[in-house]
Design an enzyme around this catalytic site. Structure first.
Site, PDB file in Angstrom:
ATOM      1  N   HIS A 134       6.030   1.711   3.538  1.00 45.19           N
ATOM      2  CA  HIS A 134       4.676   1.235   3.237  1.00 45.19           C
ATOM      3  C   HIS A 134       4.704  -0.232   2.807  1.00 45.19           C
ATOM      4  CE1 HIS A 134       0.500   1.971   1.538  1.00 45.19           C
ATOM      5  NE2 HIS A 134       0.836   0.829   0.953  1.00 45.19           N
ATOM      6  N   GLU A 135       5.572  -0.551   1.860  1.00 40.39           N
ATOM      7  CA  GLU A 135       5.613  -1.918   1.340  1.00 40.39           C
ATOM      8  C   GLU A 135       6.201  -2.889   2.358  1.00 40.39           C
ATOM      9  OE1 GLU A 135       3.890  -2.321  -1.164  1.00 40.39           O
ATOM     10  OE2 GLU A 135       3.805  -0.262  -1.901  1.00 40.39           O
ATOM     11  N   HIS A 138       3.465  -4.040   4.539  1.00 36.69           N
ATOM     12  CA  HIS A 138       2.739  -5.124   3.869  1.00 36.69           C
ATOM     13  C   HIS A 138       3.479  -6.451   4.042  1.00 36.69           C
ATOM     14  CE1 HIS A 138      -0.292  -2.633   2.259  1.00 36.69           C
ATOM     15  NE2 HIS A 138       0.343  -2.174   1.186  1.00 36.69           N
TER      16      HIS A 138
END
Length: 235
Positions: A134-135, A138
Site C-alpha cells: 500500500h505505502e 503511494h
C-alpha cells in the site's frame, strides 16, 4: 447548583477500568475487565498504549524480520521496488522503518522520510506485506504523478483508491477474517471506497466525511481503472 457527589476523574482507575502496572496481576485484571466489557473506551486506549510500550522491542524486531524477508522474496514488494527504482526512487530497510505508533494505523508514507510500519498494529507477515505494498504504491504515485499531498484532496483520494485496489488489502479473504465482511458482490469496491474516504477525511484540509466521500466519488472511475505499474489488479 453544585453537586455534593464527587465524580471520579475520567482518567482514574475507577472511571476507566484500567489498572496501571506491568506486573502479572495488573495485566490479568486488565485482560479480564476488557474481555467482560468492564473497561471504557478510554480505559481500553490506556491498556493498548501500556501493552504497546511493554512489547515495543519485540514488535519492532518481528516487524523488521518480516520486512527484510518480504524485500527479498515477496513478488509484489520486489515488483513495486523495481518500478520505484525506475522512477529514480529507492526503498530499502533503511527507509522502511518499523516503529511503535500511537495512532491506530498500520503504516504511512512521507516523501522526505520514506515508509513507516506501525509494528504494534501489524498482525502477521501477510499484514506487513499488504501494508508495505500500500505505502509503496503511494511512493510510486508520488514519483510518477507528482502527488500534491497537502494541497489537493483529489490527488490524495486517487492515490488512496489505487493503493487499496492494488495492494491486496481489500481482497475478500482479508475482509472476511478481519472486518467480518461477508458480501461477495461489490465487496472489493466497497472496501476501497471505505478506506479511501477514511484516509481523505483524516486530512487536515478536509472538512468532514461528506466532503471526503464527494472527492472520492469524483475521481473514482479514472483512479480505480488505473492499475499502473501493473497490467491489471495484482490480487
Amino acid at each position: 447548583m453544585s453537586d455534593d457527589k464527587t465524580s471520579p476523574s475520567p482518567n482514574s482507575k475507577e472511571a476507566s477500568g484500567f489498572v496501571p502496572g506491568d506486573d502479572f496481576t495488573a495485566q490479568w485484571i486488565n485482560y479480564f475487565r476488557l474481555a467482560f466489557g468492564r473497561m471504557t473506551d478510554d480505559g481500553e486506549c490506556q491498556w493498548k498504549k501500556a501493552r504497546d510500550l511493554r512489547k515495543e522491542a519485540t514488535d519492532c524486531a518481528k516487524c523488521e524480520k518480516h520486512r527484510d524477508y518480504l524485500l527479498n522474496y515477496s513478488p509484489i514488494i520486489r515488483f513495486m521496488r523495481q518500478n520505484i527504482n525506475k522512477l529514480g526512487g529507492d526503498l530499502h530497510s533503511e527507509n522502511i522503518r518499523c516503529r511503535r505508533c500511537d495512532t491506530r494505523q498500520s503504516g504511512g508514507f512521507e516523501k522526505s522520510y520514506g515508509i513507516i510500519l506501525c509494528a504494534n498494529e501489524l498482525r502477521d507477515q501477510g499484514h506487513v506485506e499488504d501494508t508495505m505494498a500500500h505505502e509503496m504504491i503511494h511512493a510510486y504515485d508520488h514519483l510518477r504523478f507528482q502527488v500534491q499531498w497537502r494541497d489537493n484532496l483529489r490527488h490524495a483520494a486517487c492515490t488512496e483508491i489505487r493503493a487499496s485496489a492494488l495492494s491486496g488489502e481489500c481482497r475478500w479473504t482479508r475482509e472476511f477474517w478481519t472486518k467480518g465482511q461477508y458480501k461477495v458482490t461489490q465487496q472489493f469496491q466497497e472496501c476501497i471506497r471505505r478506506r479511501a474516504v477514511i484516509s481523505v477525511a483524516g486530512r487536515p484540509e478536509c472538512k468532514d466525511d461528506v466532503q471526503a466521500a464527494k472527492v472520492v466519488n469524483e475521481v473514482w472511475d479514472s483512479c480505480f481503472s488505473d492499475t499502473r505499474p501493473f497490467d491489471e489488479v495484482y490480487r
